[in-house]
Design a protein around this motif. Structure first.
Motif, PDB file in Angstrom:
ATOM      1  N   LEU A 239       0.861  -1.271   0.004  1.00 24.94           N
ATOM      2  CA  LEU A 239      -0.069   0.018   0.020  1.00 24.94           C
ATOM      3  C   LEU A 239       0.785   1.251   0.074  1.00 24.94           C
ATOM      4  CD1 LEU A 239      -2.779  -0.980   2.341  1.00 24.94           C
ATOM      5  CD2 LEU A 239      -2.971  -0.651   0.147  1.00 24.94           C
ATOM      6  N   ALA A 240       1.879   1.229   0.751  1.00 17.79           N
ATOM      7  CA  ALA A 240       2.632   2.394   0.900  1.00 17.79           C
ATOM      8  C   ALA A 240       3.453   2.765  -0.493  1.00 17.79           C
ATOM      9  CB  ALA A 240       3.706   2.326   2.202  1.00 17.79           C
ATOM     10  N   ALA A 241       4.010   1.512  -1.129  1.00 15.73           N
ATOM     11  CA  ALA A 241       4.690   1.777  -2.151  1.00 15.73           C
ATOM     12  C   ALA A 241       3.749   2.553  -3.283  1.00 15.73           C
ATOM     13  CB  ALA A 241       5.149   0.261  -2.858  1.00 15.73           C
ATOM     14  N   LYS A 242       2.339   2.226  -3.247  1.00 16.92           N
ATOM     15  CA  LYS A 242       1.410   2.692  -4.060  1.00 16.92           C
ATOM     16  C   LYS A 242       0.928   4.045  -3.744  1.00 16.92           C
ATOM     17  CE  LYS A 242       1.303  -0.591  -7.284  1.00 16.92           C
ATOM     18  NZ  LYS A 242       1.826  -0.399  -8.633  1.00 16.92           N
ATOM     19  N   GLU A 243       1.313   4.453  -2.535  1.00 15.74           N
ATOM     20  CA  GLU A 243       1.070   5.653  -1.773  1.00 15.74           C
ATOM     21  C   GLU A 243      -0.342   5.622  -1.400  1.00 15.74           C
ATOM     22  OE1 GLU A 243       2.476   9.137  -4.071  1.00 15.74           O
ATOM     23  OE2 GLU A 243       4.736   8.609  -3.876  1.00 15.74           O
ATOM     24  N   VAL A 244      -0.802   4.530  -1.091  1.00 14.10           N
ATOM     25  CA  VAL A 244      -2.247   4.556  -0.565  1.00 14.10           C
ATOM     26  C   VAL A 244      -2.177   4.263   0.864  1.00 14.10           C
ATOM     27  CG1 VAL A 244      -4.253   2.835  -0.810  1.00 14.10           C
ATOM     28  CG2 VAL A 244      -2.843   3.093  -2.857  1.00 14.10           C
ATOM     29  N   SER A 245      -3.245   4.950   1.525  1.00 12.59           N
ATOM     30  CA  SER A 245      -3.665   5.036   3.005  1.00 12.59           C
ATOM     31  C   SER A 245      -4.765   4.309   3.397  1.00 12.59           C
ATOM     32  CB  SER A 245      -3.207   6.177   3.464  1.00 12.59           C
ATOM     33  OG  SER A 245      -3.303   6.015   4.957  1.00 12.59           O
ATOM     34  N   MET A 246      -5.031   3.412   3.783  1.00 13.34           N
ATOM     35  CA  MET A 246      -6.418   2.774   4.141  1.00 13.34           C
ATOM     36  C   MET A 246      -6.193   1.753   5.201  1.00 13.34           C
ATOM     37  SD  MET A 246      -7.727  -0.021   1.208  1.00 13.34           S
ATOM     38  CE  MET A 246      -7.806   1.297  -0.028  1.00 13.34           C
ATOM     39  N   PRO A 247      -7.096   1.827   6.193  1.00 15.02           N
ATOM     40  CA  PRO A 247      -7.141   0.849   7.119  1.00 15.02           C
ATOM     41  C   PRO A 247      -6.769  -0.804   6.810  1.00 15.02           C
ATOM     42  CG  PRO A 247      -8.960   2.154   7.466  1.00 15.02           C
ATOM     43  CD  PRO A 247      -8.174   2.437   6.151  1.00 15.02           C
ATOM     44  N   VAL A 248      -6.134  -1.275   7.446  1.00 20.03           N
ATOM     45  CA  VAL A 248      -5.885  -2.895   7.520  1.00 20.03           C
ATOM     46  C   VAL A 248      -6.383  -3.617   8.540  1.00 20.03           C
ATOM     47  CG1 VAL A 248      -4.295  -4.627   6.884  1.00 20.03           C
ATOM     48  CG2 VAL A 248      -3.979  -2.659   5.912  1.00 20.03           C
TER      49      VAL A 248
END
Length: 84
Positions: free
Chosen positions: A24-33
């Motif tokens: 997620l970080a590599a794609k610059e996506v932030s969401m709850p896991v």
């Protein structure tokens, strides 16, 4: 998606959580896991080959460890903004 919910039973909960968060970080996506299931893993430095609970380590990654679906639902509703 508003969140990612993972269920694991094979004893790789922590390493899998770390991999998902890194992807997620590599794609610059932030969401709850949210992670549920059998949350244990054999530590790399183990001399007994016995799995240990990794819920605290999963929590330290920023993910939400969940014991079961009843535990997951209030967290899921909160992180998507419906628990208010």
């Amino acid at each position: 998606a508003d969140a990612i919910a993972i269920s694991t039973y094979n004893g790789v909960g922590l390493s899998y959580t770390r991999a998902v968060i890194a992807a997620l970080a590599a794609k610059e996506v932030s969401m709850p896991v949210l992670v549920g299931g059998k949350l244990n893993e054999i530590p790399a430095d183990s001399n007994s080959s016995l799995p240990v609970d990794v819920s605290g380590d999963i929590r330290a990654t920023g993910a939400y460890p969940c014991a079961d679906l009843d535990d997951m639902m209030p967290i899921l509703l909160e992180v998507i903004g419906q628990g208010r």
